[in-house]
Enzyme design. Structure first.
Site, PDB file in Angstrom:
ATOM      1  CB  SER A  42       5.688   7.834  14.841  1.00  0.00           C
ATOM      2  OG  SER A  42       5.568   7.619  13.440  1.00  0.00           O
ATOM      3  N   GLY A  79       9.633   5.860  14.965  1.00  0.00           N
ATOM      4  CA  GLY A  79      10.782   5.447  14.170  1.00  0.00           C
ATOM      5  C   GLY A  79      10.994   3.951  14.096  1.00  0.00           C
ATOM      6  CG  ASN A 107       9.094   4.302  10.470  1.00  0.00           C
ATOM      7  OD1 ASN A 107       8.968   5.425   9.994  1.00  0.00           O
ATOM      8  ND2 ASN A 107       8.691   4.015  11.703  1.00  0.00           N
ATOM      9  CG  ASP A 188       4.860  14.869   9.423  1.00  0.00           C
ATOM     10  OD1 ASP A 188       3.647  14.775   9.127  1.00  0.00           O
ATOM     11  OD2 ASP A 188       5.362  14.270  10.394  1.00  0.00           O
ATOM     12  CG  HIS A 191       3.636  11.481  11.936  1.00  0.00           C
ATOM     13  ND1 HIS A 191       4.774  11.963  11.320  1.00  0.00           N
ATOM     14  CD2 HIS A 191       3.954  10.271  12.467  1.00  0.00           C
ATOM     15  CE1 HIS A 191       5.750  11.082  11.483  1.00  0.00           C
ATOM     16  NE2 HIS A 191       5.273  10.044  12.161  1.00  0.00           N
TER      17      HIS A 191
END
Length: 221
Positions: A42, A79, A107, A188, A191
């Site tokens: 991402s 992801g 991730n 979040d 990012h």
């Protein structure tokens, strides 16, 4: 006769003595743009951003502004893990790719995957790029501190170890200058915003320029 394609021969007439000869001159490989694939998760794909704010697009603009002829392709999948990247590598990296910016593993760390699994997948990708004579810029990741010192040592060592082993260019931490800065991250906290991506691009540019030079040089090998 109409000649199609970027690699179509350029045909010239040359007078040799009393005769006429056809000379076919192919455009030099070094003269065409360097094709770069940004291959990641991402952070590459541009999660939460407009299409023109994603890392590959901002990088393309920065390189073009410096007068460098490149095509930067966004092959980021939100992801994705290192193992997932390995599974899709062959169809995500098309023929004609000169260089890859490899940004995977974040991730894996967030989910607490065994570092040995991440290392194995990244190593396999680097080996495959070597086989295809594709130059690589490997972007490092850092394990979250809550996973403990032992996990951090095992995970964080993956990137410098593999870069040295494969002869890849290393950018130690993709989020340098951005991680944990609320002004440069989305809600979040994981990012980057468009401004955060701009910081990443600015900091990684020297390594990308080295990647481009290496990719051009490999065309003559």
């Amino acid at each position: 006769m109409k000649i199609r394609g970027r690699l179509a021969a350029v045909i010239r007439l040359c007078v040799i003595g009393a005769g006429i000869a056809l000379v076919i001159a192919y455009p030099r490989a070094a003269d065409r743009p360097v094709n770069i694939v940004a291959f990641g998760d991402s952070l590459t794909a541009g999660y939460g951003l407009a299409a023109n704010e994603a890392f590959p697009v901002q990088l393309q603009r920065a390189l073009t502004a410096k007068g460098l002829a490149v095509n930067v392709v966004n092959a980021g999948v939100s992801g994705d893990t290192a193992t997932g990247g390995l599974a899709r590598l062959d169809w995500s990296i098309p023929d004609g790719t000169d260089a890859v910016i490899l940004e995977l593993g974040a991730n894996d760390a967030l989910r607490g995957f065994d570092p040995a699994v991440t290392r194995k997948a990244l190593d396999a990708m680097l080996r495959r790029f070597q086989e295809r004579k594709i130059s690589v810029l490997l972007c490092g990741m850092v394990a979250p501190p809550n996973l403990g010192a032992e996990y951090g040592r095992a995970f964080n060592s993956i990137y410098p170890d593999l870069a040295a082993q494969a002869g890849a260019i290393l950018y130690p931490f993709f989020l340098t200058g951005v991680a944990a800065d609320p002004k440069l991250n989305q809600r979040d906290g994981l990012h980057p915003t468009a401004a955060g991506v701009a910081v990443i691009v600015d900091r990684i540019l020297p390594q990308v320029e080295e990647l481009i030079a290496r990719a051009k040089g490999s065309r003559w090998r």
